[in-house]
Design a protein around this motif. Sequence first.
Motif, PDB file in Angstrom:
ATOM      1  N   GLY A  34       0.804  -1.217   0.000  1.00  0.00           N
ATOM      2  CA  GLY A  34       0.000   0.000   0.000  1.00  0.00           C
ATOM      3  C   GLY A  34       0.837   1.267   0.000  1.00  0.00           C
ATOM      4  N   ALA A  35       2.134   1.136   0.228  1.00  0.00           N
ATOM      5  CA  ALA A  35       2.974   2.334   0.359  1.00  0.00           C
ATOM      6  C   ALA A  35       3.507   2.839  -0.965  1.00  0.00           C
ATOM      7  N   VAL A  36       3.520   1.995  -1.999  1.00  0.00           N
ATOM      8  CA  VAL A  36       4.132   2.393  -3.277  1.00  0.00           C
ATOM      9  C   VAL A  36       3.152   3.246  -4.075  1.00  0.00           C
ATOM     10  N   ARG A  37       3.322   4.561  -3.995  1.00  0.00           N
ATOM     11  CA  ARG A  37       2.409   5.488  -4.679  1.00  0.00           C
ATOM     12  C   ARG A  37       2.787   5.641  -6.148  1.00  0.00           C
ATOM     13  N   ALA A  38       4.071   5.511  -6.447  1.00  0.00           N
ATOM     14  CA  ALA A  38       4.529   5.571  -7.840  1.00  0.00           C
ATOM     15  C   ALA A  38       5.861   4.858  -7.936  1.00  0.00           C
ATOM     16  N   PHE A  39       6.097   4.229  -9.089  1.00  0.00           N
ATOM     17  CA  PHE A  39       7.363   3.546  -9.320  1.00  0.00           C
ATOM     18  C   PHE A  39       7.713   3.732 -10.786  1.00  0.00           C
ATOM     19  N   GLU A  40       8.651   4.644 -11.053  1.00  0.00           N
ATOM     20  CA  GLU A  40       8.913   5.123 -12.409  1.00  0.00           C
ATOM     21  C   GLU A  40      10.305   4.744 -12.878  1.00  0.00           C
ATOM     22  N   TYR A  41      10.367   4.257 -14.094  1.00  0.00           N
ATOM     23  CA  TYR A  41      11.650   3.922 -14.708  1.00  0.00           C
ATOM     24  C   TYR A  41      12.096   5.061 -15.616  1.00  0.00           C
ATOM     25  N   MET A  42      13.410   5.274 -15.698  1.00  0.00           N
ATOM     26  CA  MET A  42      13.990   6.208 -16.675  1.00  0.00           C
ATOM     27  C   MET A  42      15.297   5.637 -17.194  1.00  0.00           C
ATOM     28  N   SER A  43      15.545   5.835 -18.480  1.00  0.00           N
ATOM     29  CA  SER A  43      16.826   5.388 -19.032  1.00  0.00           C
ATOM     30  C   SER A  43      17.904   6.433 -18.761  1.00  0.00           C
ATOM     31  N   GLY A  68      21.732   4.068 -34.826  1.00  0.00           N
ATOM     32  CA  GLY A  68      21.978   5.340 -34.145  1.00  0.00           C
ATOM     33  C   GLY A  68      20.769   5.908 -33.442  1.00  0.00           C
ATOM     34  N   ILE A  69      19.604   5.294 -33.642  1.00  0.00           N
ATOM     35  CA  ILE A  69      18.391   5.759 -32.945  1.00  0.00           C
ATOM     36  C   ILE A  69      18.639   5.660 -31.445  1.00  0.00           C
ATOM     37  N   ARG A  70      18.051   6.619 -30.691  1.00  0.00           N
ATOM     38  CA  ARG A  70      18.318   6.637 -29.248  1.00  0.00           C
ATOM     39  C   ARG A  70      17.039   6.354 -28.440  1.00  0.00           C
ATOM     40  N   PRO A  71      16.923   5.151 -27.921  1.00  0.00           N
ATOM     41  CA  PRO A  71      15.735   4.823 -27.116  1.00  0.00           C
ATOM     42  C   PRO A  71      15.750   5.609 -25.808  1.00  0.00           C
ATOM     43  N   VAL A  72      14.630   6.242 -25.500  1.00  0.00           N
ATOM     44  CA  VAL A  72      14.503   6.935 -24.211  1.00  0.00           C
ATOM     45  C   VAL A  72      13.234   6.480 -23.497  1.00  0.00           C
ATOM     46  N   PRO A  73      13.149   5.204 -23.177  1.00  0.00           N
ATOM     47  CA  PRO A  73      11.964   4.698 -22.472  1.00  0.00           C
ATOM     48  C   PRO A  73      11.884   5.282 -21.067  1.00  0.00           C
ATOM     49  N   PHE A  74      10.661   5.587 -20.643  1.00  0.00           N
ATOM     50  CA  PHE A  74      10.459   6.034 -19.258  1.00  0.00           C
ATOM     51  C   PHE A  74       9.002   5.768 -18.909  1.00  0.00           C
ATOM     52  N   GLY A  75       8.733   5.793 -17.649  1.00  0.00           N
ATOM     53  CA  GLY A  75       7.336   5.723 -17.239  1.00  0.00           C
ATOM     54  C   GLY A  75       7.058   4.735 -16.136  1.00  0.00           C
ATOM     55  N   HIS A  76       5.814   4.250 -16.169  1.00  0.00           N
ATOM     56  CA  HIS A  76       5.178   3.643 -15.000  1.00  0.00           C
ATOM     57  C   HIS A  76       5.469   2.151 -14.924  1.00  0.00           C
ATOM     58  N   LEU A  77       6.690   1.804 -14.594  1.00  0.00           N
ATOM     59  CA  LEU A  77       7.069   0.394 -14.544  1.00  0.00           C
ATOM     60  C   LEU A  77       6.156  -0.403 -13.603  1.00  0.00           C
ATOM     61  N   ARG A 126      10.993  16.148 -10.618  1.00  0.00           N
ATOM     62  CA  ARG A 126      11.127  16.976 -11.809  1.00  0.00           C
ATOM     63  C   ARG A 126      11.943  16.273 -12.895  1.00  0.00           C
ATOM     64  N   ILE A 127      12.897  15.468 -12.483  1.00  0.00           N
ATOM     65  CA  ILE A 127      13.697  14.718 -13.473  1.00  0.00           C
ATOM     66  C   ILE A 127      12.771  13.869 -14.329  1.00  0.00           C
ATOM     67  N   ARG A 128      11.809  13.249 -13.701  1.00  0.00           N
ATOM     68  CA  ARG A 128      10.853  12.415 -14.415  1.00  0.00           C
ATOM     69  C   ARG A 128       9.840  13.249 -15.201  1.00  0.00           C
ATOM     70  N   ILE A 138       5.012   1.650 -20.159  1.00  0.00           N
ATOM     71  CA  ILE A 138       6.264   2.333 -20.476  1.00  0.00           C
ATOM     72  C   ILE A 138       6.042   3.228 -21.695  1.00  0.00           C
ATOM     73  N   HIS A 139       6.464   4.465 -21.573  1.00  0.00           N
ATOM     74  CA  HIS A 139       6.453   5.343 -22.744  1.00  0.00           C
ATOM     75  C   HIS A 139       7.733   5.055 -23.524  1.00  0.00           C
ATOM     76  N   MET A 140       7.583   4.183 -24.496  1.00  0.00           N
ATOM     77  CA  MET A 140       8.733   3.633 -25.215  1.00  0.00           C
ATOM     78  C   MET A 140       9.109   4.596 -26.347  1.00  0.00           C
ATOM     79  N   ASN A 141       9.677   5.744 -25.948  1.00  0.00           N
ATOM     80  CA  ASN A 141       9.962   6.796 -26.929  1.00  0.00           C
ATOM     81  C   ASN A 141      11.323   6.601 -27.580  1.00  0.00           C
ATOM     82  N   LEU A 142      11.423   7.109 -28.794  1.00  0.00           N
ATOM     83  CA  LEU A 142      12.654   6.954 -29.571  1.00  0.00           C
ATOM     84  C   LEU A 142      13.091   8.316 -30.079  1.00  0.00           C
TER      85      LEU A 142
END
Lengths: 479, 479
Positions: free
Chosen positions: B253-262, B382-391, B338-340, B396-400
């Motif tokens: 019940g304590a985990v309010r958010a759990f976010e991944y960032m590359s 050379g494409i740069r994956p920048v996945p982030f979001g709600h793991l 803010r980083i996220r 996951i916002h699987m952005n490129l």
Amino acid sequence: MPDDQPLPAPLLDRLAALLGPRGLLTDPADLEPHLADWRALYRGRTPCVVRPGSVAELAEAVRLCAAAGTPLVPQGGNTSMVGGATPDEGGRQVVVSLARLNRIRDIDPLDMTMTAEAGLVLKAAQDAAAGAGCLFPLSLGAEGTATVGGVLSTNAGGNTTVRYGNARDLMLGLEVVLPDGQVWNGLRRLRKDNTGYALRHLFVGAEGTLGFITAAVLRLFPRARESEVGFCAVRDEEAALALFRRFRDRDEGAVRAFEYMSGEGVGFYAKHIEGGNVPLPGHAHYVLVDLASSRPPEGGNTGLRALLEAVLEEAMEAGEVLDAAIGESEAQRAALWRIREEHPEAQKREGASVKNDVSVPVSKTPELIRRSSEACARLIPGIRPVPFGHLGDGNIHMNLEQPVGMDGAAFLARSHDIMETVNEVVRDLGGSFSAEHGIGRLKTDMMADWRGGAELDLMQRIKAAVDPQGLMNPGKVLP
Amino acid sequence: MPDDQPLPAPLLDRLAALLGPRGLLTDPADLEPHLADWRALYRGRTPCVVRPGSVAELAEAVRLCAAAGTPLVPQGGNTSMVGGATPDEGGRQVVVSLARLNRIRDIDPLDMTMTAEAGLVLKAAQDAAAGAGCLFPLSLGAEGTATVGGVLSTNAGGNTTVRYGNARDLMLGLEVVLPDGQVWNGLRRLRKDNTGYALRHLFVGAEGTLGFITAAVLRLFPRARESEVGFCAVRDEEAALALFRRFRDRDEGAVRAFEYMSGEGVGFYAKHIEGGNVPLPGHAHYVLVDLASSRPPEGGNTGLRALLEAVLEEAMEAGEVLDAAIGESEAQRAALWRIREEHPEAQKREGASVKNDVSVPVSKTPELIRRSSEACARLIPGIRPVPFGHLGDGNIHMNLEQPVGMDGAAFLARSHDIMETVNEVVRDLGGSFSAEHGIGRLKTDMMADWRGGAELDLMQRIKAAVDPQGLMNPGKVLP
């Protein structure tokens, strides 16, 4: 097959060829358990019971019946409170038992999901979750017989709704055999998926009138590492609610169940149930609170016991709690729960009673109990209100026991008036005439009055769109 | 009004008489903000904007438009990511803004419910809940503009789904103006109510294609009494998931958010955002964990800090966490968040990027990130994956991001291929091509492929049953 059960012979032959002897019952002795549910409010007839051994068999059986215009009645554990799974008296409705579709297809403690087939008994689902180190929290009196398909089709509630929600909230995806025999595979185990209409929520609670739920992805939770049960005598209905609020405000996630019982009901338990000891006899109002936590107790400190004692002390100082007993062992906790669980049986042994499964906003539960008790007493002097149930989610079983010495049948003849009297209060408080039992056959005639106009019109349009022939569990839910 | 925007003059006159000057906009300057959303993927035209001041006004306007066969496009805060609230280019679709229906009709800290109108801004709903000593937990980037009606119509998710579910799970009842102008009042605030089909779940996530949500009963929760934020460098994607599991197992019940960032995405933040300090630079994978609890800290013991430190220590010993920073103040916690939060802006400043809003079962998130990154690198070296979001909820916002030095337009010309490449992996992992943003206009052409057969057929039958003229937000959701 008797002549007065008109199933076309070619259809029966095709079903027999498809399903084999295990999958198609026609012997009257085999049909017998399927003609009425355990409350036996209704007793119907059926030409046969279809018991498919696979989803593909069910789909083909449904196609055959759809082509023949034959209506179908799904049955899970057959524990409906409202005649939801009983065929009618016409003898044309084919009962479809999902009992053989009872596999667990997948269980994943990392995803916290279980994919279970419709015929799996609820208790077996709970046990499988526990075996994987998890919790499947849906819990209700009939859990040893009720099935996954049944609890989803009726959106069952039970004791733990206050913490985990209803069956609907425990489901991520469904597999459904549609009225035309198509199979919809919506067994996704995703926490987020916004791709069109939420069809799964349409089938949950539809009581089999839109199709057959054959499997579901269920949500699991971390298992409890500690639990506490307190049994409290409280000053009045308002004090019961105030006590609930105290627990919720201190640790909302810890309140697994919060149950109200009247003094009269607890007295029936003491009087009628073998070994029916009540730790704090003679009070007018009781509460059972069940706390649970998946947090590991740190350094031998049992956090829930401290919480329980602190809240009870505050509530005693405020005059809300008059006396309290705490379960000191698993056996004691089970014994306290038994007071609550045996309420229906104790009421039955005391005499005739009328059951009401109603809900109101949580804040209105004291008013519901008080006002409907008073109104029923005006209707039938000497009537004995025995309200009990899930105060924490606003669902009170507002039951009424016959006056002492009154003839049971004469009392039951007033059932309709009694239910109307309770429902008038429920309506005034913005409540529902069916909280967790559903509509089935028992309450269809109330739908027009309570859900009429735009709402019922929409339901009927959806029913016609999904089941244009009207072959799915006819006579249930919709008037 | 220009000739090429064919709204029948009598209808316009009737709407003007009904709504008055505040309720009907026809001046091109007034229409302008309603023709495209903030992403500006689409720009449409409209003859007028209807801004009803009451539910009755809206119902009457809908009746008038239905009689004239005029299509309607609902708009809330107009922050759709998929063109869900933009009129088409034909110039016939009337935009209906719910902005003036923005009252809070009721707020009840005992029932833990708020009845809010559709036009209420999400942030205002959060603030009103806080003012009553409660929490309305839905939280997302656009919360200062997005509205209650919009987040319900799109079943918004956001950062706190792992703890509180999606918008759907935060709603108990709805009020809806139907396509024929009938008003369905389903504003019940009950935790249990099994009386027919769950219509409210049909309108949530329907993106305005079945009617207008005008008000909702929202669930409130106890407010957090303490919170902690940890920012962690983790070994790899699997370690991120393992860390999530450690927190969940200790205190779900304590985990309010759990976010991944590359690491790449965090690097863009450091490079492009003013004051973009990163406490632990130079790692390849990061996690932000946000813990919150409504439990009063007992005796000065901050339970969450102890939990955070204990779990991080275990995870460091296991080699999953390489380094970690803990927010020591509200300001520090906000700086870590803010980083996220600035990830989309940082990616924008770095160059052209393709966005994917996808979800998979939580257990598959490492595989999703790794496999789709590799597949995209094969597609465009050379494409740069920048996945982030709600793991924590599998979204996951699987952005490129474009390769360094590549022309942005040339990169964006490959958008379709890139999205297909990601979606192939998503599909293989049992995921969804739209996790929280919905379908809108952007993704309707994917519905047949992903949700085709029985599922899409059912959706279309339901659409036809509820909106037989097809006037509600045409061209959205369904192909």
